[in-house]
Design an enzyme around this catalytic site. Structure first.
Site, PDB file in Angstrom:
ATOM      1  N   ASP A  30       0.810  -1.230   0.000  1.00 29.74           N
ATOM      2  CA  ASP A  30       0.000   0.000   0.000  1.00 29.74           C
ATOM      3  C   ASP A  30       0.841   1.276   0.000  1.00 29.74           C
ATOM      4  O   ASP A  30       0.316   2.376   0.124  1.00 29.74           O
ATOM      5  CB  ASP A  30      -0.964   0.015   1.198  1.00 29.74           C
ATOM      6  N   GLY A  31       2.183   1.116  -0.126  1.00 26.82           N
ATOM      7  CA  GLY A  31       3.058   2.285  -0.211  1.00 26.82           C
ATOM      8  C   GLY A  31       3.669   2.717   1.104  1.00 26.82           C
ATOM      9  O   GLY A  31       4.551   3.568   1.127  1.00 26.82           O
ATOM     10  N   GLU A  32       3.206   2.136   2.216  1.00 28.16           N
ATOM     11  CA  GLU A  32       3.791   2.512   3.501  1.00 28.16           C
ATOM     12  C   GLU A  32       5.219   1.996   3.615  1.00 28.16           C
ATOM     13  O   GLU A  32       5.555   0.956   3.053  1.00 28.16           O
ATOM     14  CB  GLU A  32       2.935   1.960   4.655  1.00 28.16           C
ATOM     15  N   ARG A  62      12.234  26.293   6.694  1.00 34.39           N
ATOM     16  CA  ARG A  62      12.111  27.668   6.196  1.00 34.39           C
ATOM     17  C   ARG A  62      10.743  28.287   6.510  1.00 34.39           C
ATOM     18  O   ARG A  62      10.596  29.500   6.492  1.00 34.39           O
ATOM     19  CB  ARG A  62      12.436  27.727   4.713  1.00 34.39           C
ATOM     20  N   ASP A 122      26.356  30.743   0.039  1.00 33.11           N
ATOM     21  CA  ASP A 122      25.081  30.850   0.744  1.00 33.11           C
ATOM     22  C   ASP A 122      24.801  29.558   1.489  1.00 33.11           C
ATOM     23  O   ASP A 122      25.424  28.524   1.213  1.00 33.11           O
ATOM     24  CB  ASP A 122      23.949  31.132  -0.254  1.00 33.11           C
ATOM     25  N   LYS A 181      20.855  45.079  -3.786  1.00 29.86           N
ATOM     26  CA  LYS A 181      19.934  45.311  -4.899  1.00 29.86           C
ATOM     27  C   LYS A 181      19.511  46.782  -4.874  1.00 29.86           C
ATOM     28  O   LYS A 181      19.014  47.259  -3.859  1.00 29.86           O
ATOM     29  CB  LYS A 181      18.705  44.420  -4.703  1.00 29.86           C
ATOM     30  N   ASP A 186      23.031  38.367   0.087  1.00 31.85           N
ATOM     31  CA  ASP A 186      22.282  39.446   0.735  1.00 31.85           C
ATOM     32  C   ASP A 186      22.900  39.700   2.111  1.00 31.85           C
ATOM     33  O   ASP A 186      23.782  38.975   2.553  1.00 31.85           O
ATOM     34  CB  ASP A 186      20.800  39.080   0.874  1.00 31.85           C
ATOM     35  N   ARG A 234      17.093  49.531  -6.881  1.00 28.24           N
ATOM     36  CA  ARG A 234      16.078  49.684  -7.925  1.00 28.24           C
ATOM     37  C   ARG A 234      16.373  50.957  -8.701  1.00 28.24           C
ATOM     38  O   ARG A 234      16.361  52.051  -8.156  1.00 28.24           O
ATOM     39  CB  ARG A 234      14.670  49.739  -7.300  1.00 28.24           C
ATOM     40  N   HIS A 286      18.759  27.833   8.365  1.00 28.45           N
ATOM     41  CA  HIS A 286      18.495  29.183   7.862  1.00 28.45           C
ATOM     42  C   HIS A 286      18.217  30.164   9.008  1.00 28.45           C
ATOM     43  O   HIS A 286      18.708  31.282   9.013  1.00 28.45           O
ATOM     44  CB  HIS A 286      17.312  29.149   6.885  1.00 28.45           C
TER      45      HIS A 286
END
Length: 285
Positions: free
Chosen positions: A34-36, A86, A207, A181, A158, A183, A119
Protein backbone atom coordinates in the site's frame (compact mmCIF):
# COMPACT_ATOMS: atom_id res chain seq x y z
CA UNK A 1 27.86 3.91 19.81
CA UNK A 2 26.54 2.87 16.40
CA UNK A 3 25.31 4.83 13.42
CA UNK A 4 22.18 4.33 11.33
CA UNK A 5 20.86 6.51 8.54
CA UNK A 6 17.97 7.09 6.19
CA UNK A 7 18.36 6.33 2.48
CA UNK A 8 19.25 9.86 1.40
CA UNK A 9 22.03 10.34 3.97
CA UNK A 10 24.00 7.12 3.51
CA UNK A 11 27.21 8.72 2.23
CA UNK A 12 27.38 11.37 4.94
CA UNK A 13 26.58 8.76 7.63
CA UNK A 14 29.45 6.57 6.40
CA UNK A 15 31.83 9.55 6.47
CA UNK A 16 30.76 10.48 10.02
CA UNK A 17 31.25 6.85 11.09
CA UNK A 18 34.77 6.88 9.66
CA UNK A 19 35.64 10.17 11.42
CA UNK A 20 34.27 8.95 14.78
CA UNK A 21 35.61 5.41 14.38
CA UNK A 22 32.12 4.08 15.09
CA UNK A 23 30.42 1.13 13.32
CA UNK A 24 27.79 1.78 10.68
CA UNK A 25 24.74 -0.46 11.00
CA UNK A 26 23.00 -1.80 7.92
CA UNK A 27 19.32 -0.96 7.51
CA UNK A 28 17.00 -2.57 4.97
CA UNK A 29 14.33 -0.35 3.46
CA UNK A 30 11.28 -1.60 1.59
CA UNK A 31 7.63 -0.71 1.16
CA UNK A 32 4.41 -2.48 1.87
CA UNK A 33 2.09 -3.01 -1.14
CA UNK A 34 0.00 0.00 0.00
CA UNK A 35 3.06 2.29 -0.21
CA UNK A 36 3.79 2.51 3.50
CA UNK A 37 7.45 2.36 4.46
CA UNK A 38 9.13 -0.53 6.24
CA UNK A 39 12.65 -0.70 7.59
CA UNK A 40 14.71 -3.06 9.66
CA UNK A 41 17.97 -2.13 11.40
CA UNK A 42 20.82 -4.44 12.22
CA UNK A 43 22.00 -4.84 15.79
CA UNK A 44 22.22 -1.65 17.83
CA UNK A 45 23.85 -1.04 21.21
CA UNK A 46 23.00 1.40 24.01
CA UNK A 47 23.85 4.54 22.07
CA UNK A 48 22.75 5.38 18.52
CA UNK A 49 23.54 8.22 16.17
CA UNK A 50 20.72 8.68 13.64
CA UNK A 51 21.84 10.60 10.55
CA UNK A 52 19.03 11.90 8.40
CA UNK A 53 18.60 14.91 6.16
CA UNK A 54 14.82 15.18 5.87
CA UNK A 55 14.98 16.22 2.21
CA UNK A 56 11.46 14.97 1.48
CA UNK A 57 8.42 13.53 3.25
CA UNK A 58 9.61 9.94 2.84
CA UNK A 59 12.87 10.74 4.63
CA UNK A 60 10.92 12.44 7.41
CA UNK A 61 8.86 9.25 7.94
CA UNK A 62 11.99 7.07 7.72
CA UNK A 63 13.56 9.22 10.46
CA UNK A 64 10.56 8.70 12.75
CA UNK A 65 10.74 4.95 12.09
CA UNK A 66 14.51 4.81 12.78
CA UNK A 67 14.08 6.69 16.08
CA UNK A 68 11.41 4.19 17.08
CA UNK A 69 13.49 1.18 15.98
CA UNK A 70 16.26 2.45 18.29
CA UNK A 71 13.91 2.80 21.29
CA UNK A 72 16.21 0.81 23.57
CA UNK A 73 19.16 3.14 23.18
CA UNK A 74 20.16 6.73 23.90
CA UNK A 75 19.59 8.50 20.61
CA UNK A 76 21.30 11.49 19.02
CA UNK A 77 19.65 12.88 15.91
CA UNK A 78 21.78 14.53 13.25
CA UNK A 79 19.50 16.28 10.74
CA UNK A 80 22.07 18.06 8.52
CA UNK A 81 19.32 19.41 6.28
CA UNK A 82 16.09 19.94 8.22
CA UNK A 83 13.10 19.96 5.89
CA UNK A 84 10.29 22.46 6.50
CA UNK A 85 12.65 24.68 8.49
CA UNK A 86 12.11 27.67 6.20
CA UNK A 87 8.45 27.97 7.27
CA UNK A 88 9.70 29.21 10.64
CA UNK A 89 6.90 31.67 11.37
CA UNK A 90 3.27 32.33 10.60
CA UNK A 91 3.38 34.61 7.56
CA UNK A 92 -0.40 34.52 7.02
CA UNK A 93 -3.12 33.65 9.58
CA UNK A 94 -4.08 29.97 9.52
CA UNK A 95 -0.61 28.74 8.55
CA UNK A 96 1.32 26.20 10.59
CA UNK A 97 4.78 26.99 11.92
CA UNK A 98 5.99 23.92 10.02
CA UNK A 99 9.52 24.08 11.47
CA UNK A 100 8.00 23.77 14.96
CA UNK A 101 5.78 20.83 13.97
CA UNK A 102 8.78 18.94 12.54
CA UNK A 103 11.11 19.77 15.44
CA UNK A 104 8.54 18.61 17.99
CA UNK A 105 7.96 15.33 16.16
CA UNK A 106 11.68 14.58 15.84
CA UNK A 107 12.33 15.32 19.52
CA UNK A 108 10.31 12.31 20.70
CA UNK A 109 12.68 9.42 21.38
CA UNK A 110 15.88 11.48 20.99
CA UNK A 111 18.20 12.91 23.65
CA UNK A 112 19.80 15.70 21.62
CA UNK A 113 19.82 17.00 18.06
CA UNK A 114 22.24 18.64 15.64
CA UNK A 115 21.51 20.53 12.43
CA UNK A 116 23.90 22.09 9.90
CA UNK A 117 23.67 25.76 8.88
CA UNK A 118 19.98 26.11 9.56
CA UNK A 119 18.50 29.18 7.86
CA UNK A 120 17.16 30.56 11.15
CA UNK A 121 18.78 29.28 14.39
CA UNK A 122 15.56 30.29 16.20
CA UNK A 123 14.05 27.02 14.91
CA UNK A 124 16.23 25.13 17.42
CA UNK A 125 14.09 26.34 20.34
CA UNK A 126 11.18 24.26 18.98
CA UNK A 127 13.04 21.01 19.73
CA UNK A 128 12.04 19.43 23.01
CA UNK A 129 15.66 18.36 23.53
CA UNK A 130 18.97 20.29 23.44
CA UNK A 131 19.60 21.19 19.77
CA UNK A 132 22.72 22.72 18.23
CA UNK A 133 23.51 24.36 14.92
CA UNK A 134 26.83 23.43 13.30
CA UNK A 135 28.42 25.65 10.67
CA UNK A 136 30.51 24.24 7.85
CA UNK A 137 31.72 27.66 6.67
CA UNK A 138 35.35 26.53 7.34
CA UNK A 139 34.89 23.45 5.11
CA UNK A 140 33.51 25.64 2.30
CA UNK A 141 36.47 27.99 2.78
CA UNK A 142 38.80 24.99 2.53
CA UNK A 143 37.20 23.97 -0.76
CA UNK A 144 37.57 27.49 -2.17
CA UNK A 145 41.23 27.44 -1.15
CA UNK A 146 41.67 24.27 -3.24
CA UNK A 147 40.37 26.10 -6.33
CA UNK A 148 43.57 28.22 -6.27
CA UNK A 149 41.78 31.38 -7.33
CA UNK A 150 43.80 34.59 -7.47
CA UNK A 151 42.71 36.83 -4.59
CA UNK A 152 39.06 35.69 -4.56
CA UNK A 153 36.21 37.97 -3.50
CA UNK A 154 33.70 36.11 -1.30
CA UNK A 155 30.17 37.42 -1.73
CA UNK A 156 27.02 36.84 0.31
CA UNK A 157 23.87 37.12 -1.84
CA UNK A 158 22.28 39.45 0.73
CA UNK A 159 22.98 41.11 4.06
CA UNK A 160 21.42 38.21 5.98
CA UNK A 161 24.12 35.81 4.76
CA UNK A 162 27.08 38.07 5.56
CA UNK A 163 27.97 36.26 8.81
CA UNK A 164 28.22 32.96 6.93
CA UNK A 165 30.27 34.54 4.12
CA UNK A 166 32.61 36.11 6.69
CA UNK A 167 33.21 32.66 8.19
CA UNK A 168 34.07 31.30 4.74
CA UNK A 169 36.36 34.24 3.89
CA UNK A 170 38.22 33.96 7.22
CA UNK A 171 39.76 30.64 6.08
CA UNK A 172 41.97 32.37 3.51
CA UNK A 173 41.87 35.93 4.82
CA UNK A 174 39.97 36.88 1.66
CA UNK A 175 37.93 40.00 0.92
CA UNK A 176 34.25 39.66 1.77
CA UNK A 177 31.17 41.69 0.87
CA UNK A 178 27.46 41.27 0.26
CA UNK A 179 25.39 41.94 -2.84
CA UNK A 180 22.98 44.82 -2.74
CA UNK A 181 19.93 45.31 -4.90
CA UNK A 182 19.29 48.89 -6.06
CA UNK A 183 16.08 49.68 -7.93
CA UNK A 184 17.03 51.96 -10.81
CA UNK A 185 13.51 52.30 -12.20
CA UNK A 186 10.16 50.44 -12.18
CA UNK A 187 11.52 47.30 -13.85
CA UNK A 188 15.28 47.80 -13.64
CA UNK A 189 17.43 46.68 -10.72
CA UNK A 190 21.17 46.69 -10.25
CA UNK A 191 22.82 43.98 -8.17
CA UNK A 192 26.39 44.76 -7.14
CA UNK A 193 28.71 44.26 -4.16
CA UNK A 194 28.07 46.93 -1.53
CA UNK A 195 31.62 48.21 -1.13
CA UNK A 196 34.13 46.19 -3.18
CA UNK A 197 34.32 46.49 -6.97
CA UNK A 198 33.96 43.12 -8.73
CA UNK A 199 35.89 44.24 -11.84
CA UNK A 200 38.80 41.93 -12.58
CA UNK A 201 38.05 39.80 -9.50
CA UNK A 202 37.48 36.05 -9.21
CA UNK A 203 34.18 35.99 -7.36
CA UNK A 204 32.71 33.21 -5.20
CA UNK A 205 29.07 33.61 -4.12
CA UNK A 206 28.39 31.61 -0.96
CA UNK A 207 25.08 30.85 0.74
CA UNK A 208 23.52 28.38 3.16
CA UNK A 209 21.06 27.09 0.55
CA UNK A 210 20.57 27.22 -3.20
CA UNK A 211 17.07 26.28 -4.15
CA UNK A 212 15.75 27.84 -7.40
CA UNK A 213 18.94 29.80 -8.05
CA UNK A 214 17.01 32.73 -9.52
CA UNK A 215 18.66 35.52 -7.56
CA UNK A 216 22.09 33.96 -8.03
CA UNK A 217 21.66 33.65 -11.80
CA UNK A 218 20.62 37.32 -12.09
CA UNK A 219 23.51 38.39 -9.85
CA UNK A 220 25.99 36.38 -11.91
CA UNK A 221 24.91 38.06 -15.16
CA UNK A 222 25.31 41.48 -13.55
CA UNK A 223 28.70 40.63 -12.03
CA UNK A 224 29.88 39.57 -15.50
CA UNK A 225 28.73 42.94 -16.87
CA UNK A 226 30.67 44.60 -14.03
CA UNK A 227 33.82 42.88 -15.29
CA UNK A 228 34.24 39.97 -12.85
CA UNK A 229 37.06 37.68 -14.10
CA UNK A 230 35.17 34.52 -13.10
CA UNK A 231 32.20 33.57 -10.94
CA UNK A 232 31.79 30.48 -8.77
CA UNK A 233 29.05 29.43 -6.37
CA UNK A 234 29.27 27.30 -3.22
CA UNK A 235 26.54 26.45 -0.73
CA UNK A 236 25.82 24.12 2.17
CA UNK A 237 22.48 22.71 1.02
CA UNK A 238 22.24 22.15 -2.74
CA UNK A 239 18.51 21.71 -3.23
CA UNK A 240 18.55 22.84 -6.90
CA UNK A 241 14.81 22.71 -7.60
CA UNK A 242 13.36 23.14 -11.10
CA UNK A 243 16.63 22.92 -13.01
CA UNK A 244 18.53 25.38 -10.80
CA UNK A 245 21.94 23.80 -11.40
CA UNK A 246 21.63 24.18 -15.17
CA UNK A 247 20.24 27.68 -14.74
CA UNK A 248 23.33 28.73 -12.76
CA UNK A 249 25.79 27.19 -15.20
CA UNK A 250 23.91 28.74 -18.13
CA UNK A 251 24.19 32.11 -16.37
CA UNK A 252 27.97 31.81 -16.67
CA UNK A 253 28.85 30.47 -13.22
CA UNK A 254 32.03 28.45 -13.76
CA UNK A 255 31.49 25.98 -10.91
CA UNK A 256 28.59 25.23 -8.58
CA UNK A 257 29.27 23.07 -5.54
CA UNK A 258 27.41 22.04 -2.42
CA UNK A 259 27.93 19.78 0.59
CA UNK A 260 26.73 16.27 1.43
CA UNK A 261 24.01 17.56 3.80
CA UNK A 262 21.81 17.23 0.71
CA UNK A 263 23.43 14.41 -1.23
CA UNK A 264 23.76 14.92 -4.97
CA UNK A 265 26.39 14.94 -7.72
CA UNK A 266 27.57 18.44 -6.79
CA UNK A 267 28.37 17.47 -3.16
CA UNK A 268 32.12 18.10 -3.24
CA UNK A 269 32.27 19.39 0.33
CA UNK A 270 31.62 17.20 3.37
CA UNK A 271 29.96 18.18 6.63
CA UNK A 272 31.27 14.97 8.28
CA UNK A 273 34.28 16.52 10.00
CA UNK A 274 32.30 19.39 11.52
CA UNK A 275 29.54 17.02 12.68
CA UNK A 276 31.99 14.49 14.18
CA UNK A 277 33.81 17.32 16.03
CA UNK A 278 30.54 18.73 17.41
CA UNK A 279 29.44 15.28 18.65
CA UNK A 280 32.83 14.66 20.29
CA UNK A 281 32.88 18.09 21.95
CA UNK A 282 29.32 17.67 23.19
CA UNK A 283 30.15 14.29 24.74
CA UNK A 284 32.98 15.89 26.77
CA UNK A 285 30.73 18.56 28.29
Amino acid sequence: MRIISTERSQVLAARIAAKLGVPLVETKFTRFPDGEMYLRCGELDDETLIVSSTVDNDMFVQTLLLIDAADRSKNTLVAPYLGYSRQDRRFVPGEPISARAVARALSAGTERAFVVNIHDPGVLQHFGVPAKNITIAPAIGGYIGDLHLKNPLILAPDEGAIEFATGVAAVGGWDCDHLEKTRLSGDEVRIAPKTIDAAGREVVIVDDIISTGGTLATAACMLREQGAASIHAACVHGVFTSGAYTRLRAAGIASVVSSDTYENASSFISAANAIATAIRDDAHH
